[in-house]
Design an enzyme around this catalytic site. Sequence first.
Site: not given
Length: 366
Positions: A58, A81, A90, A213
């Site tokens: 955000e 949040c 936020c 790998r």
Amino acid sequence: MSELIQTSDDALMAEALALAARGRGATSPNPMVGALVTQRGYVVGRGYHARAGGRHAEVVALDEAGDAATGGWLYCTLEPCCHKGRTGPCVERIVQAGLAAVVVGVEDPDPRVRGAGIRYLRERGISVTVGVREAEATRLNEAFFTVQRRARPFVTMKVALSLDGKIAVAPGERTQLTGHEASAHAHDVRGVVDAIAVGSETVVVDDPLLTARGAERQRPLVRVVFDTRMRTPPTARLLGTLDAGPVVIVTTEAGVARWPDRAGGLERAGAVVEVLPARDPAAALSRLLVHDVSDLLLEGGALLHQSMWGAGLVDRVRLYLAPVVLGETGVAWVPLGQVSIATLGESAPRWLGRDLLLETDVHRVD
Ligand SMILES: NC(=O)c1ccc[n+]([C@@H]2O[C@H](COP(=O)([O-])OP(=O)(O)OC[C@H]3O[C@@H](n4cnc5c(N)ncnc54)[C@H](OP(=O)(O)O)[C@@H]3O)[C@@H](O)[C@H]2O)c1
């Protein structure tokens, strides 16, 4: 201003979800989150959470939008949040930006949030819609949701299997069952999960590296060995690759009491020895949360798979079926009646060269 949009909440949320997915493999233990800011039919800001500890989606989108955010709409895949973690809440930033409306994919299951972010915004006069593309928003963060709801990592049981249900040519013999394409796929998956786990017998027989790998990996990869008797040799190749990530040996108090020298030897070789009160697969998985393991790939062997499957701790099964028959001497996987191939067949099978990839969810998070 960016391009003109003639589109729905649904389509904008789909774009925010696609943005969120760019963080795959880099945000754990945080969720992947994407956000868009729109203003009078234009997208004026885009953002995603790129790595744990970095700016929230955000905030990235609002920074990009600048003054153009005032009176605009925010599309966010996860509830914003309202607690102060490594970055500020936020919701405060959203209010400061003067947004008129917020559209949320799914409520944040984190007990510090769980609707409190939505309430905070509504109490300050911002219109909030929740549940747009909710199932996708939940599945995108299946590992995060599993940690919040079940207090353990999301577990994918992965196996390479012969047509007659065997995982190795004979006891004690390292066997490469799948071809190049399936191996490359398996390594790509290792590139994004938080951790790989094996049973001690697999370490003793295969002496695997358990590294990703050929796959680009941005964070250390935790390698876990379930090993009560601590038979992992301090000279194991795993412990020679600590630059790829930590090696965690899961044992018990009784194991350490009986083989204190082995525990000491492993620690001196650089392993982290996790000591549980008793052998308990569920407790072992929960303990892995302290190592920030939200997404765990359980690579075998059969005994470890059987134990996790039997305890109902497997969320997804991923099976690479190789076109070979190993016969009577082969090491059997878990009895096929238990993990039904018919159920696996319901997922869309995919050819990876000569091998067939079958994948199915056991527990769904949405
Ligand atoms: N084809 C494939 O995809 C694949 C993948 C991996 C391995 N393999 C093959 O599988 C074979 C080894 O498999 P395996 O079934 O014999 O052994 P395993 O599952 O690799 O290891 C079993 C050991 O893990 C330890 N363990 C600790 N906690 C456990 C728990 N909760 N549940 C079960 N075990 C636990 C036990 O030793 P303690 O009592 O000391 O704890 C147990 O003896 C090898 O031949 C290997 O090559 C094949």
